[in-house]
Design a protein around this motif. Sequence first.
Motif, PDB file in Angstrom:
ATOM      1  N   PHE A 682     -32.707   4.831 -40.815  1.00 46.01           N
ATOM      2  CA  PHE A 682     -31.801   5.024 -41.638  1.00 46.01           C
ATOM      3  C   PHE A 682     -31.744   6.492 -42.340  1.00 46.01           C
ATOM      4  CE2 PHE A 682     -31.636   0.323 -41.803  1.00 46.01           C
ATOM      5  CZ  PHE A 682     -30.500   0.178 -41.269  1.00 46.01           C
ATOM      6  N   PRO A 683     -30.991   7.577 -42.091  1.00 48.02           N
ATOM      7  CA  PRO A 683     -31.172   8.884 -42.670  1.00 48.02           C
ATOM      8  C   PRO A 683     -30.852   8.886 -44.025  1.00 48.02           C
ATOM      9  CG  PRO A 683     -28.963   8.602 -41.208  1.00 48.02           C
ATOM     10  CD  PRO A 683     -29.594   7.235 -41.149  1.00 48.02           C
ATOM     11  N   LEU A 684     -31.388   9.823 -44.490  1.00 47.49           N
ATOM     12  CA  LEU A 684     -31.057  10.063 -46.110  1.00 47.49           C
ATOM     13  C   LEU A 684     -30.393  11.041 -46.456  1.00 47.49           C
ATOM     14  CD1 LEU A 684     -34.982   9.400 -47.121  1.00 47.49           C
ATOM     15  CD2 LEU A 684     -33.132   7.877 -47.240  1.00 47.49           C
ATOM     16  N   ALA A 685     -29.171  10.859 -47.117  1.00 51.40           N
ATOM     17  CA  ALA A 685     -28.342  11.863 -47.688  1.00 51.40           C
ATOM     18  C   ALA A 685     -28.529  11.817 -49.245  1.00 51.40           C
ATOM     19  CB  ALA A 685     -27.110  11.255 -47.232  1.00 51.40           C
ATOM     20  N   VAL A 686     -28.134  12.887 -49.900  1.00 48.83           N
ATOM     21  CA  VAL A 686     -28.107  13.202 -51.188  1.00 48.83           C
ATOM     22  C   VAL A 686     -26.882  13.089 -51.880  1.00 48.83           C
ATOM     23  CG1 VAL A 686     -28.699  14.778 -52.977  1.00 48.83           C
ATOM     24  CG2 VAL A 686     -30.200  14.387 -51.112  1.00 48.83           C
ATOM     25  N   VAL A 687     -26.629  12.385 -52.838  1.00 45.61           N
ATOM     26  CA  VAL A 687     -25.487  12.234 -53.652  1.00 45.61           C
ATOM     27  C   VAL A 687     -24.723  13.542 -54.056  1.00 45.61           C
ATOM     28  CG1 VAL A 687     -26.615  11.982 -56.052  1.00 45.61           C
ATOM     29  CG2 VAL A 687     -24.158  10.677 -55.546  1.00 45.61           C
ATOM     30  N   GLU A 688     -23.516  13.806 -53.730  1.00 54.02           N
ATOM     31  CA  GLU A 688     -22.675  14.816 -54.160  1.00 54.02           C
ATOM     32  C   GLU A 688     -23.124  15.796 -53.157  1.00 54.02           C
ATOM     33  OE1 GLU A 688     -20.489  14.856 -56.162  1.00 54.02           O
ATOM     34  OE2 GLU A 688     -21.127  13.132 -57.381  1.00 54.02           O
ATOM     35  N   GLU A 689     -23.626  15.702 -52.049  1.00 54.41           N
ATOM     36  CA  GLU A 689     -23.806  16.601 -50.998  1.00 54.41           C
ATOM     37  C   GLU A 689     -22.944  16.075 -49.827  1.00 54.41           C
ATOM     38  OE1 GLU A 689     -27.820  17.957 -50.076  1.00 54.41           O
ATOM     39  OE2 GLU A 689     -28.251  18.287 -51.998  1.00 54.41           O
ATOM     40  N   PRO A 690     -21.874  17.112 -48.978  1.00 52.48           N
ATOM     41  CA  PRO A 690     -21.104  16.330 -48.226  1.00 52.48           C
ATOM     42  C   PRO A 690     -21.961  16.152 -46.866  1.00 52.48           C
ATOM     43  CG  PRO A 690     -21.198  18.743 -48.270  1.00 52.48           C
ATOM     44  CD  PRO A 690     -21.841  18.355 -49.326  1.00 52.48           C
ATOM     45  N   ILE A 691     -21.242  14.920 -46.256  1.00 53.89           N
ATOM     46  CA  ILE A 691     -21.730  14.389 -44.740  1.00 53.89           C
ATOM     47  C   ILE A 691     -20.819  15.032 -43.784  1.00 53.89           C
ATOM     48  CG2 ILE A 691     -22.454  12.547 -43.395  1.00 53.89           C
ATOM     49  CD1 ILE A 691     -23.131  11.247 -46.359  1.00 53.89           C
ATOM     50  N   THR A 692     -20.963  15.699 -42.897  1.00 49.11           N
ATOM     51  CA  THR A 692     -20.269  15.935 -41.850  1.00 49.11           C
ATOM     52  C   THR A 692     -20.341  15.318 -40.425  1.00 49.11           C
ATOM     53  OG1 THR A 692     -20.019  18.470 -42.743  1.00 49.11           O
ATOM     54  CG2 THR A 692     -19.148  18.224 -40.816  1.00 49.11           C
ATOM     55  N   VAL A 693     -19.388  14.520 -40.118  1.00 49.35           N
ATOM     56  CA  VAL A 693     -19.499  14.130 -38.577  1.00 49.35           C
ATOM     57  C   VAL A 693     -18.727  14.748 -37.886  1.00 49.35           C
ATOM     58  CG1 VAL A 693     -19.243  11.743 -37.559  1.00 49.35           C
ATOM     59  CG2 VAL A 693     -19.622  11.788 -39.998  1.00 49.35           C
ATOM     60  N   GLU A 694     -19.409  15.234 -36.605  1.00 45.18           N
ATOM     61  CA  GLU A 694     -18.460  15.851 -35.659  1.00 45.18           C
ATOM     62  C   GLU A 694     -18.450  15.029 -34.407  1.00 45.18           C
ATOM     63  OE1 GLU A 694     -19.751  20.140 -34.007  1.00 45.18           O
ATOM     64  OE2 GLU A 694     -20.528  18.639 -32.449  1.00 45.18           O
ATOM     65  N   VAL A 695     -17.015  14.670 -34.276  1.00 46.65           N
ATOM     66  CA  VAL A 695     -16.619  13.720 -33.284  1.00 46.65           C
ATOM     67  C   VAL A 695     -16.055  14.413 -32.158  1.00 46.65           C
ATOM     68  CG1 VAL A 695     -15.197  11.711 -32.620  1.00 46.65           C
ATOM     69  CG2 VAL A 695     -15.833  12.103 -35.246  1.00 46.65           C
ATOM     70  N   ALA A 696     -16.497  14.104 -30.716  1.00 44.88           N
ATOM     71  CA  ALA A 696     -16.306  14.785 -29.558  1.00 44.88           C
ATOM     72  C   ALA A 696     -15.127  13.929 -28.997  1.00 44.88           C
ATOM     73  CB  ALA A 696     -17.286  14.875 -28.595  1.00 44.88           C
ATOM     74  N   PHE A 697     -13.635  14.579 -28.990  1.00 39.00           N
ATOM     75  CA  PHE A 697     -12.646  14.122 -28.556  1.00 39.00           C
ATOM     76  C   PHE A 697     -12.565  14.749 -26.891  1.00 39.00           C
ATOM     77  CE2 PHE A 697     -11.315  13.605 -32.664  1.00 39.00           C
ATOM     78  CZ  PHE A 697     -11.286  12.278 -32.933  1.00 39.00           C
ATOM     79  N   ARG A 698     -11.783  14.180 -26.167  1.00 43.32           N
ATOM     80  CA  ARG A 698     -11.457  14.726 -24.875  1.00 43.32           C
ATOM     81  C   ARG A 698      -9.962  14.158 -24.498  1.00 43.32           C
ATOM     82  NH1 ARG A 698     -11.801  13.731 -19.250  1.00 43.32           N
ATOM     83  NH2 ARG A 698     -13.028  11.546 -19.567  1.00 43.32           N
ATOM     84  N   ASN A 699      -9.102  14.955 -24.082  1.00 41.34           N
ATOM     85  CA  ASN A 699      -7.657  14.295 -23.825  1.00 41.34           C
ATOM     86  C   ASN A 699      -7.808  14.480 -22.021  1.00 41.34           C
ATOM     87  OD1 ASN A 699      -5.215  13.954 -23.247  1.00 41.34           O
ATOM     88  ND2 ASN A 699      -4.450  15.928 -24.187  1.00 41.34           N
ATOM     89  N   PRO A 700      -7.824  13.243 -21.477  1.00 42.05           N
ATOM     90  CA  PRO A 700      -7.702  12.879 -20.122  1.00 42.05           C
ATOM     91  C   PRO A 700      -6.365  13.453 -19.515  1.00 42.05           C
ATOM     92  CG  PRO A 700      -7.578  11.027 -20.950  1.00 42.05           C
ATOM     93  CD  PRO A 700      -7.802  11.850 -22.139  1.00 42.05           C
ATOM     94  N   LEU A 701      -5.227  13.649 -20.297  1.00 41.30           N
ATOM     95  CA  LEU A 701      -3.810  13.540 -19.743  1.00 41.30           C
ATOM     96  C   LEU A 701      -3.714  15.256 -19.416  1.00 41.30           C
ATOM     97  CD1 LEU A 701      -2.218  10.988 -21.821  1.00 41.30           C
ATOM     98  CD2 LEU A 701      -3.293  10.807 -19.676  1.00 41.30           C
TER      99      LEU A 701
END
Length: 1371
Positions: A682-701
Amino acid sequence: MAQCVQSVQELIPDSFVPCVAALCSDEAERLTRLNHLSFAELLKPFSRLTSEATTPWFESYRETFLQSMPASDHEFLNHYLACMLVASSSEAEPVEQFSKLSHEQHRIQHNSDYSYPKWFIPNTLKYYVLLHDVSAGDEQRAESIYEEMKQKYGTQGCYLLKINSRASNRASDEQIPDPWSQYLQKNSIQNQDSYEDGPCTITSNKNSDSNLLSLDGLDNEVKVDGLPNNFRAHPLQLDQPSDPSNSIDGTDHVKPASSLHETKKGNTGIIHGACLTLTDHDRIRQFIQEFTFRGLLPHIEKTIRQLNDQLMSRKGLSRSLFSATKKWFSGSKVPEKSINELKNTSGLLYPPEAPELQIRKMADLCFLVQHYDLAYSCYHTAKKDFLNDQAMLYAAGALEMAAVSAFLQPGAPRPYPAHYMDTAIQTYRDICKNMVLAERCVLLSAEILKSQSKYSEAAALLIRLTSEDSDLRSALLLEQAAHCFINMKSPMVRKYAFHMILAGHRFSKAGQKKHALRCYCQAMQVYKGKGWSLAEDHINFTIGRQSYTLRQLDNAVSAFRHILINESKQSAAQQGAFLREYLYVYKNVSQLSPDGPLPQLPLPYINSSATRVFFGHDRRPADGEKQAATHVSLDQEYDSESSQQWRELEEQVVAVVNKGIIPSNFHPTQYCLNSYSDNSRFPLAVVEEPITVEVAFRNPLKVPLLLTDLSLLWKFQPKAFSGKDNEEVKELVTSQSAMIGTEVISEFLINCEESKVARLKLFPHHIGELHILGVVYNLGTIQGSMTVDGIGALPGCHTGKYSLSMSVRGRQDLEIQGPRLNNTKEEKTSVKYGPDRRLDPIITEEMPLLEVFFIHFPTGLLCGEIRKAYVEFVNVSKCPLAGLKVVSKRPEFFTFGGNTAVLTPLSPSASENCSAYKTVVTDSTSMCTALVSSASSVDFGIGIESQPEVIPVPLPDSVLKPGASVQLPMWLRGPDEEGVHEINFLFYYESVKKQPKIRHRILRHTAVICTSRSLNVRATVCRSNSLEDEEGRGGNMLVFVDVENTNTSEAGVKEFHIVQISSSSKHWKLQKSVNLSENKDAKLASREKGKFCFKALRCKEKEAATQTSEKYTFADIIFGNEQIISSASPCADFFYRSLSSELKKTQAQLSVYAEKQSTEDAVRLIQKCNEVDLNIIVLWKAYVVEDNKQLILEGQHHVILRTVGKEAFSYPQKQDPPEMELLKFFRSENTTVSSRPSVEQLSNLIKTSLHYPESFNHPFHQKSLCLVPVTLLLSNCSKADVDVIVDLRHKTTSPEALEIHGSFTWLGQTQYKLQLKSQEIHSLQLKACFVHTGVYNLGTPRVFAKLSDQVTVFETSQQNSMPALIIINNV
């Protein structure tokens, strides 16, 4: 496939049965109605033995179709053979009632107003039935009436049927079966609005002896006086004399005749036969048998005999007359009229008494009683007659029944004549234009062919009859054809699927939505996953539409979802239509349960494994001269080599902090988690420090997608490892949560076929366990981006940068599969995956957070150039930080200064025009003479067992308080190799308050420096022959330094000035420069080379360091008027760092030979004679013109001299790759090579020196021999006892050598044997004898030496010393 309940051998006889009519009096009908049944319905279950199986839709259709075939004049199969006349015993005059009924039947049969029903023969069998109600009637009266009937009509023609043995209102525990329900239920489904209550309900009956009959009720309610009459015409009447071309061709277009009765609604809840007991059931069954065997069958036999006799007597005359008249009128040709008649549906019409029709009647009767042999021969005869007469309708009927009869003959004496059926079908369809009869042919023939496993022919036959006039018929036949293809010996799966699609389409057109949906779903099973994407799209789209019409919304959503998630090859317009249809259906589904859980959306695709998670703030941009540390960011590409380097650096600093041991629970810090990182914990994050999640989207249409209100979906457990009661689950982003702040992206556009990443942030405000579940958003498309079929998008319902046509809210989960496990045997033999916990961080307590800024940090340097920059450390957290260290693989690149750093300027502004070095102005007298100072390497962080790569950052109080910042100077030195260098700095720091989960934090910085060429320095040290010394011992060295300017002026450098050359050593020091040049200013323009020569002395005992001490002596020889104190920062820092990195390299090389060097001490002593630990530092200045401004650059180069006579360089030497050798295979032998000193090492064991006058005057005319005294000094350079042999005998020399130097002789001993103690100097007095004048070389003595305890003797080399020339003059 819908398997038929009956075999074809049962089906055909069941479809063609003798038809019997029933005409009831009012009272008789009343008695049967007490059971909620008509008389015909009452008898129906007892007319045949039926199967209890439910008939599938096609069989049901076929049965209804065959039973509702209207009577026709060209065939007699469904003409009535008999009529039951039914009266009640309770009537006042039953016999009179029978007479009335008989007259009524006669009137219906022989009145020309009635075209329906049709009767088989004029003399129809009349069977008189007296109904008696047992529970209410007088049995004696009934019996007397029956006796009267028997006398009047004969015992064979009447019957007393007793029913209603119990009152309907009397409760009974006895459970009486209801055999009527299956017939009535089926009838009501088939004909709910048509003839189920009509006077003529057609039913098929079969008794135990397989004799078949059909009972139809003829109600006497039918009025003749001007009221509508049900019997004027049959609903499916074929022969409409008024306009034959208007014949109805399809059952789905039938309009039923109007009935006088009210339509009967569903039969549910009605008990049939409530007044009947099991005894009544048996009586009805007995009645049917009596009627069949005593009435109907004898009547049929009698009729067959009559017809046969009639034909035998009339055939010859009639046929001959008919033929003669035809020939007489037409000359044996078909009359013209018949050609025209062939064009309409009926062709030639025969009168009822025509012999051809009598043959047909006889054939039909034989067929009905299952006498198939005789039936076949009669049909065959009739067929010929009809064809001769061009009566095509009659001929087709005969051909059809002849084929069926041939098939049904017992023992199958002849094969099934399929061509008869083909001709009949073609005639019905093309000539007679009668599709109903053609369809009957096809249905019968297809069943026969299927029973013979001729599925291909059956399918072709069924497909032939599909047409545009009837969608229902075409759909059913196409479906049966599809089942034929799948039932073949080698199933034709694709043909099956294709025809199911066609059937589904026709079902849809016929309004049969459920059947259409079923066909498409069955076809989908074949097309699915075969790569036929366009076909799949079409089927899914249709399934979606049909499901939506049937309000099966979940199925509709699923089907439309499949269209969108497959890699669609449709056009953009079509894809846009699919998407809008999906959104529309989806919106309807979501409106049904607005408060339900958010459903999963199919678009856009999410590559879950490419999800990256970053812990921390975004990097600040550069601010003027301030440049923030690069650290880690999502913009950086993953590099496994770089990742490993950072890991090693962190391990190195952690080991130093923990006294050389890496803790067992240590795990490298990971700020950015991706598919390459170790995500098992389990990764450790520090309170009051942001967590950024990069989500890879692809539009097949090929149409753009617009996501609105895009945010992360999470659940949070506030206190670490607490119960689940206080879990807060966030489903919708309505407001910022107190626990976790969530960033919402209002609009996120993904263009056609684009891959795009979205970076979504969470702001944890509380410690606990966070689980990131997925993303939640509104999916829509842009209004006006595409119009399909001229229909624009719906009105916009969203205000923003883009106009949204329609959108639905949903979610997509981020489910990441961990790495495959491959450690244990069990894991290797099975497919198991480990966990991936990058989306499940644990939020820990506050930690300090360091930011580092570099001020005046250069991007380009000359090789060896020294530049001063500043580093600013800022604590941006609310916790103090301590233990700040920096670690780098290139410690020789930078320094914060040693303990002497306080003497240098501190602020950036103060150093702009000052030297980076510590300098002292000198007077001119000290030119070319060394100025000596000393320093300890411990002061510069280089000591015994130290880690030079780990450098503590000298913070003023060793603690950086919250919000505090400090600036420190940092000296940089350009690497010695030209090119681009990436130098990694890892800053390590800890919290003052120890945290259990996070022990330390790190900050990374990668500096990119481009270096260009400056100077190349090479140096050699060799022994001096002169022995003059202040102390008279210790020996001197000559140091030769070559400096070459290799700069190509690309950096605008005009010239280099060598301002100082310093030495640093524990045992040696430079004494003075011995250059003869008077030019004190050493300038080097481009490609110029300068040579320097220095005398080096061994340090005095008080100056010399002990072996364990780390004290070095620095000696500076100055070429200008300023001394750079080489023993202070930064000069000494960089010297020590380069020395330590060089030592690391040599130690690495030495460790390879460690085993070989475990030799005796004696050899090591010889080797030590050859070693010297003198290090040269060349300090220079360069003048650069930049922006019309002259800058002075400074720098230093280091040369580390280790071996006497061996050239050393300031820059790394490129090693030539070893040449390729042929591979040799041999057995290794354990031969230990005795480690011996090299010749070069041994040559320096003894140092020799000759002392003699440079010229000697001798009067040769007085004395012919000239004797010159010569002193030979022998100096032992080692610290061991050495045996020396001096041999004065001349070596054989070549004539050329004699010419140059001449020959002389040594007088006295020719060989001396001596022993020299450690570092002892010994002198030998020799005499040289000359016979004439000249120049002579006295350097001929050969000196051999060996260590006292060794056996081998080696000759010392004299080649490094100058020739010892003497001039002999004559006076």
